[in-house]
Design a protein around this motif. Structure first.
Motif: not given
Length: 67
Positions: A7-10, A46-52
């Protein structure tokens, strides 16, 4: 990843990656304000990633693909 972290992802911290073979989708998104990168993905379209770290992989299918 805990619920609190999710929930804290921007939105600006999450990277949208499209497979380079998704020509139709790439063309549509290039006409939109949505930022994305293109890579040849080993799995998915389709891919979603954060910080690798991969958060989500999606595979697009049509009804004909499922017959």
């Amino acid at each position: 990843m805990s619920n609190e972290q999710r929930t804290s992802l921007k939105p600006e911290e999450v990277e949208l990656v499209l497979d380079v073979r998704e020509h139709h989708l790439i063309e549509k998104l290039q006409k939109s304000p949505i930022k994305f990168t293109q890579e040849q993905l080993p799995i998915g379209d389709i891919l979603f990633r954060q910080n690798g770290e991969t958060l989500l992989v999606m595979e697009r299918k049509t009804v004909n693909d499922l017959k």
